[in-house]
Design an enzyme around this catalytic site. Structure first.
Site, short mmCIF file in Angstrom:
data_model
loop_
_atom_site.label_atom_id
_atom_site.label_comp_id
_atom_site.label_asym_id
_atom_site.label_seq_id
_atom_site.Cartn_x
_atom_site.Cartn_y
_atom_site.Cartn_z
CG ASP A 108 0.49 -9.27 6.58
OD1 ASP A 108 1.53 -10.06 6.52
OD2 ASP A 108 0.17 -8.70 5.34
CE LYS A 109 7.87 -10.49 7.24
NZ LYS A 109 8.84 -10.57 6.73
CG HIS A 110 5.85 -4.37 5.14
ND1 HIS A 110 5.34 -4.54 3.51
CD2 HIS A 110 6.94 -3.40 4.85
CE1 HIS A 110 6.14 -3.79 2.96
NE2 HIS A 110 6.98 -2.90 3.52
CB SER A 111 10.42 -7.38 5.64
OG SER A 111 11.78 -7.04 5.08
CB THR A 148 7.69 -12.91 0.08
OG1 THR A 148 8.43 -12.42 0.97
CG2 THR A 148 6.95 -14.28 0.33
NE ARG A 196 6.87 6.76 -3.21
CZ ARG A 196 6.94 5.38 -2.36
NH1 ARG A 196 6.01 4.80 -2.38
NH2 ARG A 196 8.06 5.09 -1.62
CB SER A 211 3.45 3.12 -0.36
OG SER A 211 3.67 1.87 -1.05
CE LYS A 215 1.67 -1.36 -0.75
NZ LYS A 215 2.86 -1.39 -1.60
CE LYS A 216 1.48 -5.42 4.70
NZ LYS A 216 1.42 -6.64 4.32
N1 IUR Z 1 7.08 -1.31 -0.27
C1 IUR Z 1 6.13 -0.74 -0.24
O1 IUR Z 1 5.09 -1.46 -0.72
N2 IUR Z 1 5.88 0.78 -0.53
C2 IUR Z 1 6.91 1.51 -0.48
O2 IUR Z 1 7.13 2.76 -0.74
C3 IUR Z 1 8.23 0.99 -0.63
C4 IUR Z 1 8.38 -0.59 -0.49
I1 IUR Z 1 9.95 1.83 -0.65
#
Ligand code: IUR
Length: 473
Positions: A108-111, A148, A196, A211, A215-216
């Site tokens: 996976d990719k996260h931006s 997305t 937060r 965070s 999730k990943k």
């Molecule tokens: N996206 C996330 O999934 N968590 C975060 O804390 C932020 C962006 I900033």
């Protein structure tokens, strides 16, 4: 057998009961944990576990959660505390599992969020065409940045809500899906993130890391690439702080057993030529059909190549780039995107019509009622575009939301009509704004005009979006 007073439903023999008493005596109460962090102490593994368990079980009060977050925001967390927080958050809910034959292939990719960032729409199917399994769990727009999921929801019928079983089935038949987070995945993050947001504690490296990476981790990935953006329109404005975030993320990912790398990329203007949900889907489809912008393709190939190297599907970055480019230019990625749309609820004829060579996109995607061209107020060379200004105005015109759950207008957006480095004369249209009612106010038009940065030819130098690639430790 005795009953524990803290856990009256548990029956224990004498030895276990006294061990439990010792354990409970060593366990700090939530107020003590808050004080420990507030005063600069390090939370041990048990402390962090207790905090996350209290969150998930609902035994902590909201004010205590807020106080703990502020203590973490102020005092920070070291690498070990951050890794423990990430792991405990991941374990707060379901962790996905995959068939044995996919071992080594789930990526996976996260931006960290950008303007005009449609990379996932191209990258997920390109990776699937290269043999990866991509259970991409994406988010919605955050502040001025686009999401997305919102982009995909501009396609009639596209459903981002897929159960774990449906995700497995789509990965098995197509190879990629782009979905929203389910209720049972990392519930601790849902609570922490919402708190937060209202306690001024979003911008904390350990909290962002926990965070994102938890999730990943719950996706049980083999490899992860992070697109950490810096610049005017990014969460972190300068390279130094973005690099620090990238280090935290890469370290936490690798500690969870995910091969994690990062790309530091510039986010000052717009990625590609469009901003706005429907318009970005169109741009992604154009790229999947072999057209599209160089900067967007560069990001897709860099991020994709890194994942192919980390999974062993490419020997090095240049072979990875070749494979990803081939998947995009050769049409393999387009076929995967079409199949993914169908698997996620889009009617066959709609998916086919969007993917055909001369698609009439606005027969399917909603087009805004008004198109307004802005023209240059003087001669010059298009040096830059302030992506933050553009995104903020479009957000106000309906492209984004200011409260969770608020509806957005998928047709609102803007197209850049010129390329960076191009010469323009006074009166040349440079931006087409797609808008509904109300149309932009004179003040908003003035703000949009201020996003245009003109210079002279001598000043122009193409800058690569990709600043640095960070490999796993
Ligand atoms: N996206 C996330 O999934 N968590 C975060 O804390 C932020 C962006 I900033």
């Amino acid at each position: 057998m005795t009953q524990s007073s803290r856990f009256p439903h548990i029956n224990l023999d004498k030895q276990s009961s006294s061990m439990l008493r010792v354990f409970l005596a060593a366990m700090l109460s939530i107020p003590d944990l808050i004080k420990k962090k507030r005063d600069g102490g390090k939370l041990n593994d048990g402390d962090i576990k207790s905090f996350v368990e209290a969150l998930t079980s609902g035994s902590i009060q909201d004010c205590q959660t807020g106080a703990m977050l502020m203590a973490i925001w102020q005092q920070g967390m070291d690498a070990h505390e951050t890794a423990t927080l990430t792991k405990e958050m991941m374990l707060s809910g379901d962790v996905m599992s995959w068939p044995g034959e996919w071992a080594g292939l789930v990526v996976d990719k996260h931006s960290t969020g950008g303007v005009g960032d449609k990379v996932s729409l191209v990258l997920a199917p390109a990776l699937a065409a290269c043999g990866c399994k991509v259970p991409m769990i994406s988010g919605r727009g955050l502040a001025h940045t686009g999401g997305t999921l919102d982009k995909l929801e501009s396609i009639p019928g596209f459903s981002i809500h897929q159960s774990a079983e449906q995700v497995r089935a789509i990965l098995s038949s197509v190879g990629c899906c782009i979905v929203g987070q389910t209720e049972t995945l990392v519930p601790a993050d849902r609570i922490l993130y919402a708190t937060r947001d209202i306690t001024g504690t979003v911008d904390s490296l350990p909290l962002i890391t926990g965070s994102i990476i938890s999730k990943k981790g719950a996706e049980s990935l083999t490899a992860l690439v992070l697109d950490v953006k810096f610049g005017r329109a990014a969460l972190y404005k300068d390279l130094h702080s973005a690099k620090e975030l990238a280090h935290f993320l890469v370290k936490a990912g690798n500690e969870l057993g995910i091969r994690t790398g990062a790309v530091l990329s510039r986010m000052d203007g717009v990625i590609g030529r469009s901003v706005g949900n429907s318009l970005e889907v169109i741009e992604a489809l154009d790229l999947l059909k072999g057209g599209g912008q160089q900067d967007l393709m560069e990001l897709v190939t860099t991020l994709g190549a890194l994942l192919l190297v980390m999974t062993g599907l490419a020997a090095d970055q240049s072979e990875g780039r070749r494979k990803i480019s081939q998947a995009v230019i050769g049409g393999g990625a387009l076929l995967k995107f079409q199949a993914m749309m169908e698997a996620q609820g889009v009617a066959k004829e709609t998916a086919r019509a969007l993917c055909c060579a001369h698609a009439d996109y606005f027969k399917i995607l909603r087009k805004a009622k008004n198109q307004l061209d802005l023209t240059a107020s003087r001669d010059g060379v298009l040096m830059d575009m302030d992506g933050l200004i553009l995104a903020e105005v479009l957000h106000k015109l309906g492209a984004g939301r200011s409260k969770a759950g608020q509806p957005i207008n998928h047709s609102v957006g803007a197209e850049l009509l010129l390329s960076l480095g191009q010469k323009i004369t006074k009166g040349t249209p440079w931006l087409r704004v797609h808008c509904e009612e109300p149309t932009p106010s004179p003040d908003q038009i003035q703000r949009l005009q201020s996003a245009l940065v003109l210079g002279s030819v001598a000043d122009w130098k193409r800058q690569s979006l990709v600043q640095e690639v960070m490999l796993p430790f």
